[in-house]
Write an enzyme that holds these catalytic residues in place. Structure first.
Site, PDB file in Angstrom:
ATOM      1  CG  HIS A 601      -2.220   0.718   0.976  1.00 27.26           C
ATOM      2  ND1 HIS A 601      -2.348   1.744   0.074  1.00 27.26           N
ATOM      3  CD2 HIS A 601      -3.452   0.540   1.517  1.00 27.26           C
ATOM      4  CE1 HIS A 601      -3.590   2.187   0.072  1.00 27.26           C
ATOM      5  NE2 HIS A 601      -4.293   1.463   0.938  1.00 27.26           N
ATOM      6  CG  ASP A 605      -3.239   4.558  -3.984  1.00 25.07           C
ATOM      7  OD1 ASP A 605      -2.513   4.464  -2.966  1.00 25.07           O
ATOM      8  OD2 ASP A 605      -3.246   5.550  -4.731  1.00 25.07           O
TER       9      ASP A 605
END
Length: 627
Positions: A601, A605
């Site tokens: 992450h 995304d």
């Protein structure tokens, strides 16, 4: 003279090894090439043999200790040297000064036997200041005797280049011994690499004077393996009639005669040992059938297994070389080496041959126990789902080196990156039908089975080209993100040593057929420990086949320094609701699979991961693949 036992190079990228177990203790007598200890690395587990015969004087590396390549593990020498220990250096200096006459007296017989060595005596006196080294002095003429007449005409035998990326090879077996006469291009030894197993021929005709690389020793390309002298003793007599005393050392190629008696006793007891093994194997057969459901039958089988495989192990020594690791593996699995057909050079038995034989024994065991099942129908019902307990049950064992590395890297991966897992469900009915219709022809044409994995890999590769953020490497310390211009796909492979991830380079240029063959190739060579170090690195994206163990889905951990890993689950038939253009919403039986994507992450995304998964799903559900 004491000889140090060093940790040899066990692979191109292996820099250290861990001592797992000592097979000998201080004071034990060892023979040449007899295993001293076991060493484990992240690439291979092997035994380190003794380079010389003698007594184990000192152990310098304790168990579970990690040492670098070249480190001294032990000292092997004469039993007389053990009493001197560390005081020998202190006594050497006065011994050299106070007793020069004794050294001259001991060297006098050598002068009578070999006049050619009179010029070397001053050097020998300087190199032999201590009495412990004096017993080894007579050994030097024996080794130098064959080369004394024609040292200028000796020819070294070097390890040739055996492939574009092959930088080293392992000597598996010597076909000739010191003193043997060889012809041009006659095979001298067998060499094994991660690419090829081959024989090294003699470049010239002559006599094998010296062997410089022992069996199971790994040497680099260009290293000297042996020395070939210029032919038979006859030219030496014609060219130098005066040094007639040189005839005395000529019959001294006795080192070549020494290994000859070793196979003789191995050949003699072969029929007796085999007959005993057969008799012992035949005798307990009725007991096994009668007492199959009883656990008491297990101890009765245990003594027969070692005796059955001990006899063929000696026969294989005479017929072909068997590495210590293969012998150990055969003993662990109770495999009779005499019944194993080797797939190596000259029929040499390899590790994979033993594993295949062990698997065949396990598959044959239920068939042998089947006749006993009808005798006890009541007991067979609960016994069917149960399995024999693992030998590791109730034991405490040390952690292997590879397991330590895997544990360290998994923890580092979780600590370094922010990992999330996103899962989608995919209808792969079209792929299932395509695979069912073409798998027989595909196997006949390509030589490998057509599984679902190449389809998952192809769909992921095509999607990575449109979503480069998942085919990237993040380096926060340097403040850089590298978006790779090619897809090097790593595949998680389950092996006996642990989980390894070999890489298919430039997978974006491969079709379904190419991917299927590449995946089968690297998986097979990884499980048989034939994969190269370069093929275990350089991946840009990883696929772990969770469905191979029946898992629906999992949360795989990212293989650093990558930023994503895809885990296809098991393909199962399930009733699902689908939209039919004619019938509308209807329930149908479809082939369904879960795709789990773990992503970093810090760079990727959730929306990027979702778009990537939807692209893979769209590609798989369309089922438009050329096989």
């Amino acid at each position: 003279m004491a000889t140090e036992v060093n940790l040899p190079a066990l692979g191109e990228s292996v820099t250290e090894g861990t001592v797992t177990r000592w097979l000998k203790q201080v004071g034990d007598t060892v023979a040449v090439d007899e295993p001293l200890l076991e060493v484990s690395t992240d690439k291979v587990d092997t035994e380190i043999p003794s380079p010389v015969a003698g007594t184990l004087l000192e152990i310098k590396a304790s168990e579970d200790e990690t040492d670098e390549v070249g480190a001294v593990l032990a000292v092997v020498g004469d039993s007389d040297e053990s009493s001197g220990g560390g005081e020998a250096p202190a006594d050497e200096a006065p011994a050299a000064e106070a007793e020069p006459e004794q050294q001259e007296e001991q060297q006098a017989p050598e002068q009578e036997q070999e006049p050619a060595q009179q010029e070397q005596e001053p050097a020998q006196q300087e190199q032999q200041p201590a009495p412990p080294e004096q017993p080894s002095a007579p050994e030097a003429p024996a080794a130098e005797a064959p080369s004394g007449g024609g040292a200028a005409e000796s020819t070294p035998v070097t390890l040739p280049a055996l492939g574009e990326s092959v930088t080293e090879g392992t000597v598996t077996r010597w076909l000739k011994q010191v003193g043997d006469t060889v012809a041009v291009d006659e095979p001298l030894l067998e060499v094994s690499t991660d690419k090829v197993d081959t024989e090294i021929p003699s470049p010239v005709a002559g006599t094998l004077l010296e062997i410089k690389a022992e069996e199971d020793e790994t040497v680099e390309v260009g290293a000297e393996l042996a020395i070939i002298g210029s032919g038979s003793p006859a030219p030496a007599k014609e060219s130098a009639p005066e040094p007639e005393p040189a005839k005395e050392p000529e019959p001294q190629p006795e080192p070549a005669k020494e290994p000859e008696p070793e196979p003789e006793p191995a050949k003699e007891p072969e029929p007796e040992a085999k007959e005993q093994a057969k008799e012992q194997a035949k005798e307990p057969e009725p007991e096994k059938k009668e007492a199959a459901p009883s656990p008491a039958a297990a101890p009765s089988q245990a003594p027969s297994a070692p005796t059955a495989h001990a006899a063929p192990s000696s026969s294989t020594d005479g017929a072909g070389y068997v590495t210590p690791l293969v012998r150990k593996l055969a003993a662990q699995h109770n495999v009779d080496l005499g019944s194993v057909t080797g797939s190596g050079v000259g029929g040499r038995i390899r590790k994979q041959d033993v594993l295949d034989a062990a698997a065949a024994q396990k598959s044959a065991a239920p068939a042998a126990a089947a006749p006993a099942a009808p005798a006890a129908p009541a007991a067979s019902a609960p016994a069917a789902p149960s399995t024999s307990p693992s030998p590791l049950r109730g034991q405490t064992v040390p952690v292997s080196r590879l397991r330590k590395i895997i544990a360290q890297r998994m923890v580092e991966s979780v600590q370094i990156s922010a990992q999330l897992t996103q899962v989608v469900e995919v209808d792969v009915t079209n792929i299932a039908r395509l695979r069912e219709a073409t798998k027989a022809d595909f196997l006949a044409r390509e030589g490998v089975k057509l599984s679902y994995l190449p389809f998952f890999a192809k769909a992921a590769i095509d999607s990575l080209k449109q979503h480069p953020s998942l085919n990237a490497t993040l380096d926060l310390e340097a403040g850089q993100v590298t978006y790779h211009d090619r897809e090097n796909i790593a595949f998680a492979v389950d092996t006996e040593k642990g989980l390894l991830t070999p890489v298919v380079k430039d997978a974006g240029d491969l079709s379904i057929s190419g991917l299927a063959k590449k995946i089968a190739d690297i998986a097979g060579r990884t499980r048989s420990n034939k994969i190269g170090p370069d093929e275990l690195s350089g991946g840009t994206f990883t696929i772990t086949n969770l469905g191979s163990v029946g898992a629906l889905w999992d949360t795989p951990i990212i293989n650093q320094p990558q930023v994503a890993i895809l885990g296809p689950g098991s393909v199962v038939k399930r009733a699902v609701v689908m939209d039919d253009p004619d019938l509308g919403e209807t329930i149908a039986i479809r082939h369904m699979v879960y795709l789990a994507l773990t992503y970093d992450h810090r760079l990727v995304d959730g929306a990027d991961a979702g778009r990537f998964l939807q692209e893979v799903k769209k590609r798989l559900e369309a089922g438009q693949f050329e096989v």
